[in-house]
Design an enzyme around this catalytic site. Sequence first.
Site, PDB file in Angstrom:
ATOM      1  N   GLY A 161      -0.105  -2.761   3.572  1.00  0.00           N
ATOM      2  CA  GLY A 161       0.347  -3.427   2.350  1.00  0.00           C
ATOM      3  C   GLY A 161       1.868  -3.451   2.336  1.00  0.00           C
ATOM      4  O   GLY A 161       2.501  -3.939   3.280  1.00  0.00           O
TER       5      GLY A 161
ATOM      6  N   GLU B 122       3.571   6.724  -2.551  1.00  0.00           N
ATOM      7  CA  GLU B 122       2.152   6.322  -2.614  1.00  0.00           C
ATOM      8  C   GLU B 122       1.349   7.179  -3.598  1.00  0.00           C
ATOM      9  O   GLU B 122       0.126   7.275  -3.483  1.00  0.00           O
ATOM     10  CB  GLU B 122       1.529   6.422  -1.210  1.00  0.00           C
ATOM     11  CG  GLU B 122       2.233   5.581  -0.150  1.00  0.00           C
ATOM     12  CD  GLU B 122       2.171   4.078  -0.405  1.00  0.00           C
ATOM     13  OE1 GLU B 122       1.140   3.595  -0.874  1.00  0.00           O
ATOM     14  OE2 GLU B 122       3.186   3.401  -0.155  1.00  0.00           O
TER      15      GLU B 122
HETATM   16  C1  SIN Z   1       0.151   0.484   2.695  1.00  0.00           C
HETATM   17  O1  SIN Z   1       0.997  -0.403   2.619  1.00  0.00           O
HETATM   18  O2  SIN Z   1      -0.255   0.886   3.811  1.00  0.00           O
HETATM   19  C2  SIN Z   1      -0.405   1.143   1.475  1.00  0.00           C
HETATM   20  C3  SIN Z   1      -0.414   0.307   0.249  1.00  0.00           C
HETATM   21  C4  SIN Z   1       0.941  -0.051  -0.275  1.00  0.00           C
HETATM   22  O3  SIN Z   1       1.828   0.813  -0.364  1.00  0.00           O
HETATM   23  O4  SIN Z   1       1.160  -1.227  -0.615  1.00  0.00           O
END
Ligand code: SIN
Length: 188
Positions: free
Chosen positions: A27, A99
Amino acid sequence: MSANTIEINRQRHRFDGRESVWLFGYGSLIFKADFPYLERRPASIEGWARRFWQGSHDHRGTVESPGRVVTLIEQPGVTCRGMAYRISPEVFDHLDVREKNGYLRFTTPLTFDNGEQAEGLVYIATPENTAFLGPAHERDIARQIAGAHGPSGPNDEYLLRLADSLRELADEDAHVFGIEHYLRNPDY
Ligand code: SIN
């Protein structure tokens, strides 16, 4: 609302003596690498689908008006393409804070574009976390995203930057591109 996972994540993995660890991002971790890394390589993981099913009260929305960000949902046969970073274990101190709204670290096998494999960690917000919003029609997800802003910026910027990054990775993510379509054509 907060589903703060910082303390849980700190206790989930032991990195004793390891110089580096692979992190898989699917993401915002693809397009916003606000952390030091030793190496960055496109990679994929198997059996997971990217979905805008996680609420964001801290980055791309507020408690009153949550945004939507991606998480991974288990789906056999589906490949999730993203970016792998080789990082020093200390970097997780920063990532766990970033996160913290519901994401837990999981171990995953990952495959690089040249076929090499490695084990890495990935942040996933599972349905048990209190910020999880779950499925909705892509048009409704686009509407929610269009109206949400948070401390990290507008929610639509997250979606559009992710869609652009996935195109650069030659990914065909129908869910993300479907929401992008509704966002760019609100009267559709
Ligand atoms: C990710 O990007 O791997 C996790 C989700 C995010 O922080 O958008």
